[in-house]
Design a protein around this motif. Structure first.
Motif, short mmCIF file in Angstrom:
data_model
loop_
_atom_site.label_atom_id
_atom_site.label_comp_id
_atom_site.label_asym_id
_atom_site.label_seq_id
_atom_site.Cartn_x
_atom_site.Cartn_y
_atom_site.Cartn_z
N SER A 32 0.84 -1.19 0.00
CA SER A 32 0.00 0.00 0.00
C SER A 32 0.87 1.24 0.00
CB SER A 32 -0.97 0.00 1.19
OG SER A 32 -0.33 -0.36 2.37
N ASP A 33 0.32 2.30 -0.56
CA ASP A 33 0.97 3.61 -0.54
C ASP A 33 0.70 4.24 0.82
OD1 ASP A 33 1.72 3.53 -3.30
OD2 ASP A 33 -0.32 4.10 -3.84
N ILE A 34 1.73 4.76 1.44
CA ILE A 34 1.55 5.43 2.72
C ILE A 34 2.31 6.75 2.72
CG2 ILE A 34 1.18 3.28 3.98
CD1 ILE A 34 4.07 3.55 5.03
N ARG A 35 2.07 7.54 3.73
CA ARG A 35 2.76 8.82 3.90
C ARG A 35 3.40 8.83 5.27
NH1 ARG A 35 1.82 14.36 1.67
NH2 ARG A 35 0.97 13.14 0.00
N GLY A 36 4.68 9.16 5.34
CA GLY A 36 5.40 9.22 6.60
C GLY A 36 5.51 10.65 7.10
N PHE A 37 5.45 10.79 8.41
CA PHE A 37 5.59 12.09 9.04
C PHE A 37 6.76 12.02 10.01
CE2 PHE A 37 1.29 11.78 7.62
CZ PHE A 37 1.00 13.05 7.12
N PRO A 38 7.84 12.76 9.74
CA PRO A 38 9.02 12.67 10.61
C PRO A 38 8.75 13.25 11.98
CG PRO A 38 9.30 14.42 8.99
CD PRO A 38 8.02 13.71 8.66
N ARG A 39 9.67 12.96 12.89
CA ARG A 39 9.57 13.49 14.25
C ARG A 39 9.50 15.00 14.23
NH1 ARG A 39 14.18 9.71 16.58
NH2 ARG A 39 12.90 7.89 16.99
N GLY A 40 8.90 15.54 15.26
CA GLY A 40 8.79 16.99 15.36
C GLY A 40 7.35 17.42 15.23
N SER A 48 -3.22 25.21 7.96
CA SER A 48 -4.38 25.75 7.27
C SER A 48 -4.33 25.44 5.77
CB SER A 48 -4.47 27.27 7.49
OG SER A 48 -3.33 27.89 6.92
N HIS A 49 -3.22 24.94 5.29
CA HIS A 49 -3.09 24.64 3.86
C HIS A 49 -3.30 23.16 3.56
CE1 HIS A 49 -1.73 28.70 3.27
NE2 HIS A 49 -0.81 28.54 4.20
N GLY A 50 -3.70 22.38 4.53
CA GLY A 50 -4.01 20.97 4.30
C GLY A 50 -2.83 20.07 4.60
N ILE A 51 -3.09 18.78 4.50
CA ILE A 51 -2.11 17.75 4.85
C ILE A 51 -0.85 17.83 3.99
CG2 ILE A 51 -3.01 15.90 3.39
CD1 ILE A 51 -1.98 15.40 7.01
N ASP A 52 -0.98 18.24 2.73
CA ASP A 52 0.18 18.29 1.85
C ASP A 52 1.19 19.35 2.26
OD1 ASP A 52 -0.65 16.18 0.26
OD2 ASP A 52 -1.85 17.49 -1.02
N ALA A 53 0.76 20.33 3.06
CA ALA A 53 1.68 21.39 3.49
C ALA A 53 2.53 20.95 4.67
CB ALA A 53 0.89 22.64 3.86
N ILE A 54 2.12 19.86 5.35
CA ILE A 54 2.88 19.38 6.50
C ILE A 54 4.06 18.57 5.98
CG2 ILE A 54 2.77 17.94 8.57
CD1 ILE A 54 -0.22 18.52 8.67
N ASP A 55 5.20 18.67 6.67
CA ASP A 55 6.40 17.94 6.28
C ASP A 55 6.11 16.44 6.30
OD1 ASP A 55 9.01 17.28 5.67
OD2 ASP A 55 9.69 17.43 7.74
N SER A 56 6.06 15.82 5.12
CA SER A 56 5.78 14.39 5.02
C SER A 56 6.49 13.85 3.78
CB SER A 56 4.28 14.13 4.94
OG SER A 56 3.74 14.67 3.76
#
Length: 113
Positions: A32-40, A48-56
């Motif tokens: 499956s395709d997944i998205r990782g979110f680093p520590r921090g 406010s710009h959505g999930i794509d704006a978060i470091d992932s």
């Protein structure tokens, strides 16, 4: 039985799949395709710009349940083939599986995988 979850770079998926297919008696597996979110913590202003704006970052997940005797070979194969030597190569998580049930036949345990 062991459940093996491997989080790998998308560019390594084909190589890992081909290597797993070469293991004798390897049961099926899923990806499956997944998205990782680093520590921090995310920047509150970017939320406010959505999930794509978060470091992932994009990753692939390969999951399988195998007999205890096959688990070391599967883990070693994934680790060897998925390794790039760069950061974010991924992780392999191994968990004990108490039971599995094949819905169509009602088989339990290793017969179900």
């Amino acid at each position: 039985m062991k459940e093996i979850k491997a989080l790998i770079q998308p560019s390594k998926l084909y190589d890992v799949v081909m290597a797993l297919h070469r293991i004798p008696s390897m049961p099926g597996f899923i990806t499956s395709d997944i998205r990782g979110f680093p520590r921090g913590h995310a920047d509150p202003e970017s939320q406010s710009h959505g999930i794509d704006a978060i470091d992932s970052f994009e990753m692939m997940k390969v999951e399988c349940v195998v007999p205890d005797s096959l688990a070391p070979l599967v883990v070693e194969t994934i680790a060897r083939v998925a390794r790039t030597g760069y950061s974010r190569d991924g992780r392999i998580i191994i968990s004990a599986v108490e039971d599995a049930v094949k819905i169509r036949t009602g088989q339990h345990g290793e017969e179900a995988v």
